[in-house]
Design a protein around this motif. Structure first.
Motif, PDB file in Angstrom:
ATOM      1  N   LEU A 176       0.831  -1.203   0.000  1.00 51.00           N
ATOM      2  CA  LEU A 176       0.000   0.000   0.000  1.00 51.00           C
ATOM      3  C   LEU A 176       0.867   1.255   0.000  1.00 51.00           C
ATOM      4  CD1 LEU A 176      -2.792  -1.048   2.530  1.00 51.00           C
ATOM      5  CD2 LEU A 176      -2.884  -1.056   0.041  1.00 51.00           C
ATOM      6  N   LEU A 177       1.981   1.202   0.737  1.00 50.24           N
ATOM      7  CA  LEU A 177       2.863   2.375   0.800  1.00 50.24           C
ATOM      8  C   LEU A 177       3.573   2.615  -0.521  1.00 50.24           C
ATOM      9  CD1 LEU A 177       4.477   2.018   4.358  1.00 50.24           C
ATOM     10  CD2 LEU A 177       2.783   3.697   3.602  1.00 50.24           C
ATOM     11  N   ALA A 178       3.678   1.535  -1.335  1.00 49.18           N
ATOM     12  CA  ALA A 178       4.384   1.684  -2.606  1.00 49.18           C
ATOM     13  C   ALA A 178       3.554   2.463  -3.625  1.00 49.18           C
ATOM     14  CB  ALA A 178       4.738   0.303  -3.173  1.00 49.18           C
ATOM     15  N   VAL A 179       2.239   2.566  -3.359  1.00 50.06           N
ATOM     16  CA  VAL A 179       1.389   3.311  -4.283  1.00 50.06           C
ATOM     17  C   VAL A 179       1.675   4.808  -4.110  1.00 50.06           C
ATOM     18  CG1 VAL A 179      -0.990   3.868  -4.911  1.00 50.06           C
ATOM     19  CG2 VAL A 179      -0.387   1.543  -4.225  1.00 50.06           C
ATOM     20  N   ASP A 180       1.838   5.470  -5.239  1.00 53.36           N
ATOM     21  CA  ASP A 180       2.265   6.867  -5.202  1.00 53.36           C
ATOM     22  C   ASP A 180       1.312   7.734  -4.383  1.00 53.36           C
ATOM     23  OD1 ASP A 180       4.276   8.736  -6.734  1.00 53.36           O
ATOM     24  OD2 ASP A 180       2.340   9.781  -6.664  1.00 53.36           O
ATOM     25  N   ARG A 181       1.904   8.601  -3.590  1.00 53.87           N
ATOM     26  CA  ARG A 181       1.186   9.525  -2.722  1.00 53.87           C
ATOM     27  C   ARG A 181       0.133  10.334  -3.517  1.00 53.87           C
ATOM     28  NH1 ARG A 181      -0.084   9.497   2.022  1.00 53.87           N
ATOM     29  NH2 ARG A 181      -1.433  11.265   2.081  1.00 53.87           N
ATOM     30  N   GLY A 182       0.494  10.697  -4.736  1.00 54.54           N
ATOM     31  CA  GLY A 182      -0.393  11.509  -5.568  1.00 54.54           C
ATOM     32  C   GLY A 182      -1.732  10.831  -5.835  1.00 54.54           C
ATOM     33  N   GLN A 183      -1.725   9.488  -5.822  1.00 56.14           N
ATOM     34  CA  GLN A 183      -2.969   8.757  -6.069  1.00 56.14           C
ATOM     35  C   GLN A 183      -3.976   8.994  -4.933  1.00 56.14           C
ATOM     36  OE1 GLN A 183      -3.560   6.392  -8.676  1.00 56.14           O
ATOM     37  NE2 GLN A 183      -1.705   7.103  -9.682  1.00 56.14           N
ATOM     38  N   TYR A 184      -3.471   9.074  -3.710  1.00 50.32           N
ATOM     39  CA  TYR A 184      -4.348   9.362  -2.567  1.00 50.32           C
ATOM     40  C   TYR A 184      -4.952  10.759  -2.741  1.00 50.32           C
ATOM     41  CZ  TYR A 184      -2.353   5.475   0.177  1.00 50.32           C
ATOM     42  OH  TYR A 184      -1.970   4.253   0.639  1.00 50.32           O
ATOM     43  N   GLU A 185      -4.048  11.679  -3.110  1.00 42.05           N
ATOM     44  CA  GLU A 185      -4.483  13.071  -3.222  1.00 42.05           C
ATOM     45  C   GLU A 185      -5.495  13.225  -4.351  1.00 42.05           C
ATOM     46  OE1 GLU A 185      -0.697  14.972  -3.544  1.00 42.05           O
ATOM     47  OE2 GLU A 185      -0.213  14.396  -1.492  1.00 42.05           O
ATOM     48  N   ALA A 186      -5.226  12.555  -5.487  1.00 39.34           N
ATOM     49  CA  ALA A 186      -6.152  12.636  -6.616  1.00 39.34           C
ATOM     50  C   ALA A 186      -7.517  12.076  -6.226  1.00 39.34           C
ATOM     51  CB  ALA A 186      -5.589  11.866  -7.806  1.00 39.34           C
ATOM     52  N   ALA A 187      -7.520  10.937  -5.500  1.00 40.00           N
ATOM     53  CA  ALA A 187      -8.785  10.328  -5.085  1.00 40.00           C
ATOM     54  C   ALA A 187      -9.551  11.291  -4.181  1.00 40.00           C
ATOM     55  CB  ALA A 187      -8.510   9.014  -4.359  1.00 40.00           C
ATOM     56  N   GLU A 188      -8.805  11.933  -3.284  1.00 40.26           N
ATOM     57  CA  GLU A 188      -9.433  12.872  -2.364  1.00 40.26           C
ATOM     58  C   GLU A 188     -10.041  14.046  -3.147  1.00 40.26           C
ATOM     59  OE1 GLU A 188      -6.708  14.179   0.599  1.00 40.26           O
ATOM     60  OE2 GLU A 188      -8.243  14.285   2.157  1.00 40.26           O
ATOM     61  N   ALA A 189      -9.266  14.534  -4.125  1.00 42.24           N
ATOM     62  CA  ALA A 189      -9.725  15.672  -4.920  1.00 42.24           C
ATOM     63  C   ALA A 189     -10.990  15.330  -5.694  1.00 42.24           C
ATOM     64  CB  ALA A 189      -8.621  16.113  -5.884  1.00 42.24           C
ATOM     65  N   LEU A 190     -11.104  14.040  -6.078  1.00 44.51           N
ATOM     66  CA  LEU A 190     -12.284  13.605  -6.831  1.00 44.51           C
ATOM     67  C   LEU A 190     -13.459  13.286  -5.913  1.00 44.51           C
ATOM     68  CD1 LEU A 190     -10.521  11.324  -9.450  1.00 44.51           C
ATOM     69  CD2 LEU A 190     -11.734  13.459  -9.935  1.00 44.51           C
ATOM     70  N   GLY A 191     -13.264  13.501  -4.604  1.00 41.23           N
ATOM     71  CA  GLY A 191     -14.361  13.311  -3.667  1.00 41.23           C
ATOM     72  C   GLY A 191     -14.589  11.865  -3.249  1.00 41.23           C
ATOM     73  N   THR A 230     -14.467   8.732  -0.816  1.00 44.63           N
ATOM     74  CA  THR A 230     -14.271   8.548   0.616  1.00 44.63           C
ATOM     75  C   THR A 230     -12.993   7.723   0.775  1.00 44.63           C
ATOM     76  OG1 THR A 230     -15.458   6.459   0.687  1.00 44.63           O
ATOM     77  CG2 THR A 230     -16.759   8.472   1.038  1.00 44.63           C
ATOM     78  N   LYS A 231     -12.452   7.688   2.019  1.00 42.33           N
ATOM     79  CA  LYS A 231     -11.204   6.963   2.247  1.00 42.33           C
ATOM     80  C   LYS A 231     -11.353   5.481   1.907  1.00 42.33           C
ATOM     81  CE  LYS A 231      -7.679   7.997   5.430  1.00 42.33           C
ATOM     82  NZ  LYS A 231      -7.208   8.373   6.763  1.00 42.33           N
ATOM     83  N   ALA A 232     -12.479   4.884   2.361  1.00 45.44           N
ATOM     84  CA  ALA A 232     -12.684   3.453   2.143  1.00 45.44           C
ATOM     85  C   ALA A 232     -12.817   3.159   0.652  1.00 45.44           C
ATOM     86  CB  ALA A 232     -13.940   2.989   2.878  1.00 45.44           C
ATOM     87  N   HIS A 233     -13.541   4.007  -0.033  1.00 50.35           N
ATOM     88  CA  HIS A 233     -13.772   3.818  -1.452  1.00 50.35           C
ATOM     89  C   HIS A 233     -12.453   3.939  -2.231  1.00 50.35           C
ATOM     90  CE1 HIS A 233     -16.609   4.779  -5.070  1.00 50.35           C
ATOM     91  NE2 HIS A 233     -16.182   3.533  -5.054  1.00 50.35           N
ATOM     92  N   ALA A 234     -11.654   4.951  -1.878  1.00 52.23           N
ATOM     93  CA  ALA A 234     -10.370   5.154  -2.543  1.00 52.23           C
ATOM     94  C   ALA A 234      -9.467   3.957  -2.305  1.00 52.23           C
ATOM     95  CB  ALA A 234      -9.708   6.427  -2.017  1.00 52.23           C
ATOM     96  N   MET A 235      -9.464   3.445  -1.057  1.00 52.46           N
ATOM     97  CA  MET A 235      -8.627   2.301  -0.723  1.00 52.46           C
ATOM     98  C   MET A 235      -9.012   1.107  -1.589  1.00 52.46           C
ATOM     99  SD  MET A 235      -6.143   1.235   1.045  1.00 52.46           S
ATOM    100  CE  MET A 235      -5.641   2.363   2.320  1.00 52.46           C
ATOM    101  N   ARG A 236     -10.319   0.869  -1.693  1.00 47.24           N
ATOM    102  CA  ARG A 236     -10.796  -0.339  -2.358  1.00 47.24           C
ATOM    103  C   ARG A 236     -10.638  -0.242  -3.877  1.00 47.24           C
ATOM    104  NH1 ARG A 236     -15.822  -2.384  -3.515  1.00 47.24           N
ATOM    105  NH2 ARG A 236     -16.811  -0.422  -2.982  1.00 47.24           N
ATOM    106  N   LYS A 237     -10.901   0.934  -4.426  1.00 49.20           N
ATOM    107  CA  LYS A 237     -10.955   1.044  -5.886  1.00 49.20           C
ATOM    108  C   LYS A 237      -9.647   1.529  -6.507  1.00 49.20           C
ATOM    109  CE  LYS A 237     -15.223  -0.065  -6.873  1.00 49.20           C
ATOM    110  NZ  LYS A 237     -15.575  -1.100  -7.832  1.00 49.20           N
ATOM    111  N   ILE A 238      -8.850   2.265  -5.734  1.00 49.39           N
ATOM    112  CA  ILE A 238      -7.674   2.886  -6.351  1.00 49.39           C
ATOM    113  C   ILE A 238      -6.366   2.351  -5.769  1.00 49.39           C
ATOM    114  CG2 ILE A 238      -6.472   5.077  -6.728  1.00 49.39           C
ATOM    115  CD1 ILE A 238      -9.253   6.373  -6.810  1.00 49.39           C
ATOM    116  N   ILE A 239      -6.272   2.350  -4.430  1.00 47.56           N
ATOM    117  CA  ILE A 239      -4.980   2.010  -3.830  1.00 47.56           C
ATOM    118  C   ILE A 239      -4.732   0.499  -3.850  1.00 47.56           C
ATOM    119  CG2 ILE A 239      -3.516   2.311  -1.807  1.00 47.56           C
ATOM    120  CD1 ILE A 239      -4.411   4.934  -3.131  1.00 47.56           C
TER     121      ILE A 239
END
Lengths: 218, 218
Positions: B111-126, B128-137
């Motif tokens: 999980l830490l290997a996934v680029d930090r920017g991906q978290y930020e992009a998910a957040e910017a797109l609205g 939720t944390k759980a959704h971003a974790m499951r679908k993106i990270i």
């Protein structure tokens, strides 16, 4: 949990500590030598050496340590008296053979991390292969070898507990005897767990210390 | 040494096959449970709540610092008695608790290997944390996890042999028993070793397959 009982049995379990530690120490000595030999064989120009080393790694890493200990203790004596060893020595043989398979991988990855240009430079300077290994490669590769090497060492420390199955009176066996005779399991297991946790935590700190010592000076 | 008698192994084949099946069941159940534990602990370790992070760190410290055998003893002698578990259930819980701590570190590293920017992009797109974790990270982290996850699974498969110590007649326990009753330790322990080698080799081949399957498409 009965703390009075914990205090009562702790000295009994600690009697096995020296055996646990000497199992660990002897296995580390033999597995380091064995691992180094196997790693050099794996990198040898002589094909049967390479095959033997690869086969050894596949065999020893493909079988559970418990089965290896059973083999040394129960099956080897069938080959004759020369192959019959007392429990402690059997455990050291099994643990060493098993750990050597993992250490050879740690050592090999360190050796191949040394730049090939260094070999050419050493050859140009007229070094023999042996001299090159000892003076150029090993000192540089130690830094790469240390983390996986100490990781394997921590593993071996934990796996000394398996020696209980071939009746080596290390800490685990002593704890098991208390469980069997007193019909109380939590207290001896608690004591055993605390001692192991102290040992492995100490090794983790030692690992960090060794890694710092070998770090490149900048 | 008398001549080796492989016929006795052939005649006991149905028993060995059943024991092998027990080992495989132990492996799959504890692997599934360990993955759930590992994922939960990895996410807790990355939580923004400090208490949760500490709990996860302590879990990992304890369960990686203890020999798997000692954890299995806790599961069998303590948890097993408290909850009235069968040895098989206790073995699954013990193996899963131990392996889960390693899985947690592997999953966290992925999980830490996934680029930090991906978290930020998910957040910017609205998201939720759980959704971003499951679908993106997670989908991106899995690729990094596969090699370590699979070699850890191979270790877990070999660790199922520890269940023999708490009296389960899986492959190691049963072959030891047969070796004892027939006085044929070489034959039965070799047979068990061969079965383990086949199955661990299958896992290693499976690892290569999964690594290719999850590799980035060029």
């Amino acid at each position: 949990m009965d703390w009075e009982f914990v205090r009562e049995i702790t000295p009994t379990i600690l009697e096995g500590l020296s055996i646990t530690l000497s199992l660990f120490a002897w296995s580390m000595v033999f597995s380091t030598i064995g691992g180094l030999v196997l790693a050099l064989m794996r990198l040898s120009r002589i094909a049967p050496f390479r095959w033997f080393s690869a086969f050894y790694g596949w065999l020893l890493r493909g079988i559970p340590l418990l089965l290896i200990l059973f083999y040394v203790f129960f099956a080897l004596p069938e080959f004759g008296d020369a192959w019959t060893f007392p429990p402690f020595r059997s455990a050291v043989i099994g643990l060493s053979m098993w750990t050597a398979a993992y250490q050879s991988e740690a050592i090999r990855s360190g050796i191949i991390s040394v730049d090939a240009g260094q070999f050419e430079a050493a050859e140009a300077l007229g070094m023999t292969r042996f001299h090159y290994m000892r003076k150029i490669v090993l000192p540089q590769s130690v830094r790469i070898i240390v983390p996986p090497f100490t990781g394997n060492a921590i593993n071996t420390m934990k796996q000394t507990s398996l020696a209980t199955v071939i009746t080596v009176p290390e800490m685990t066996l002593l704890a098991q005897r208390i469980i069997a005779s007193e019909f109380k399991a939590v207290e001896p297991l608690f004591t055993l767990a605390i001692i192991f946790l102290i040992l492995t935590t100490a090794l983790v700190f030692a690992q960090a210390g060794v890694e710092r010592a070998f770090r490149l000076k900048t | 040494m008398d001549d080796l008698d492989w016929g006795v192994v052939r005649r006991s084949w149905p028993i060995l096959r059943e024991a092998t099946w027990t080992s495989i069941q132990l492996f799959f159940l504890s692997l599934v449970l360990a993955t759930i534990v590992g994922l939960a602990v990895a996410l807790m370790r990355m939580s923004s709540v400090r208490g949760v992070r500490w709990f996860a760190a302590i879990y990992i410290w304890i369960f990686r610092g203890l020999p798997a055998l000692v954890i299995l003893f806790f599961a069998f002698f303590w948890l097993g008695r408290e909850l009235d578990l069968t040895p098989f259930q206790a073995a699954v819980l013990g193996l899963a608790a131990s392996s889960g701590a390693y899985k947690a570190e592997i999953i966290r590293a992925g999980l830490l290997a996934v680029d930090r920017g991906q978290y930020e992009a998910a957040e910017a797109l609205g998201f939720t944390k759980a959704h971003a974790m499951r679908k993106i990270i997670l989908p991106q982290g899995v690729r990094v996890m596969v090699p370590n996850y699979m070699s850890n699974a191979t270790l877990l498969f070999k660790s199922t042999s520890l269940a023999a110590v708490i009296g389960l007649t899986e492959l190691t326990g049963r072959s030891r028993q047969l070796a004892n009753s027939t006085f044929k330790p070489i034959e039965f322990l070799t047979a068990a070793g061969g079965i383990y080698l086949v199955l661990t080799s299958v896992l290693i081949v499976g690892q290569g397959f999964l690594e290719r399957r999850f590799a980035l498409k060029k």
